[in-house]
Write an enzyme that holds these catalytic residues in place. Sequence first.
Site, mmCIF file in Angstrom:
data_model
loop_
_atom_site.group_PDB
_atom_site.id
_atom_site.type_symbol
_atom_site.label_atom_id
_atom_site.label_comp_id
_atom_site.label_asym_id
_atom_site.label_seq_id
_atom_site.Cartn_x
_atom_site.Cartn_y
_atom_site.Cartn_z
ATOM 1 N N ASP A 111 111.943 15.031 106.876
ATOM 2 C CA ASP A 111 112.487 15.187 108.224
ATOM 3 C C ASP A 111 111.601 14.497 109.252
ATOM 4 O O ASP A 111 110.375 14.494 109.123
ATOM 5 C CB ASP A 111 112.587 16.683 108.544
ATOM 6 C CG ASP A 111 113.412 16.961 109.790
ATOM 7 O OD1 ASP A 111 114.208 16.100 110.188
ATOM 8 O OD2 ASP A 111 113.243 18.047 110.368
ATOM 9 N N HIS B 158 113.651 5.266 109.674
ATOM 10 C CA HIS B 158 114.147 5.386 108.298
ATOM 11 C C HIS B 158 113.463 4.373 107.378
ATOM 12 O O HIS B 158 113.153 4.681 106.225
ATOM 13 C CB HIS B 158 115.658 5.182 108.269
ATOM 14 C CG HIS B 158 116.426 6.217 109.033
ATOM 15 N ND1 HIS B 158 116.197 7.566 108.877
ATOM 16 C CD2 HIS B 158 117.415 6.103 109.966
ATOM 17 C CE1 HIS B 158 117.002 8.249 109.673
ATOM 18 N NE2 HIS B 158 117.752 7.390 110.340
ATOM 19 N N LEU C 212 108.173 11.212 85.079
ATOM 20 C CA LEU C 212 108.475 12.006 86.263
ATOM 21 C C LEU C 212 109.981 12.100 86.398
ATOM 22 O O LEU C 212 110.685 11.098 86.275
ATOM 23 C CB LEU C 212 107.894 11.365 87.526
ATOM 24 C CG LEU C 212 108.299 12.027 88.858
ATOM 25 C CD1 LEU C 212 107.620 13.397 88.993
ATOM 26 C CD2 LEU C 212 107.952 11.139 90.043
#
Length: 247
Positions: free
Chosen positions: A21, A38, A132
Amino acid sequence: MDNKWGDADRPVARHVAIIMDGNGRWAAERGLPRVEGHRQGVESVRRTVEAAMEQGITHLTLFSFSSENWSRPKQEINDLFGLLRRFVRRDLAELHKNGVNIRVIGARTNLDDDILRMLNDAVELTKDNTALNLTIAFNYGSRDEIARAAQRIAEDAKEGRVAPEDVTEERLADYLDTAGLPDPDLLIRTSGELRLSNFLLWQLAYAEFVFVDVFWPDFTKEVFEEAVAEYQRRSRRFGGTSARSTA
């Protein structure tokens, strides 16, 4: 004894979920267009994936695009999708080389065909990797996820494949987008906001929450490591009176 990042005798979180965020506010503070926030946020994703692997975390889930984000200006949505396309083109080969298994959760409605193909191709290419497990919550909302799970249970019940008494917590979890994944041990949210924003409402029932006051583009390896250390310092009781290990 405590080490730099926490208690060495306690396990590092196996599964970390992150609400990324603050991209827009980061850009606004600098007089930049939101897309630049972004764009810098993508760099934070790269740092975080690397840091998670260095920390020995096996599952990382990132909230990248909410089903509520469709209310944003069309240009911003187009910018976000453009960055997603660029990220996959630029980073997918490296992620695959490093053994990252990619999974995408969320609804498949409203997505362009090329976005769907790109996401499906990323999942297919990396499906056998084990270093992962990277889950991308894309076009995702937790209430929608639970509603879709309930619809599938109802369909199976209608067809006689499941009886009402068979619908346990474990059985319902098998119908969620996250079926087969361990629940997150740790949730991190950046930007100082103190809410879940319709993210993994079912799965976060017993997670530890860490809220950090930095915007996502400023989320460094050091901030990530300190959040993991804070998790290590806590005692997880799962409703009981003594801590239980998640190792």
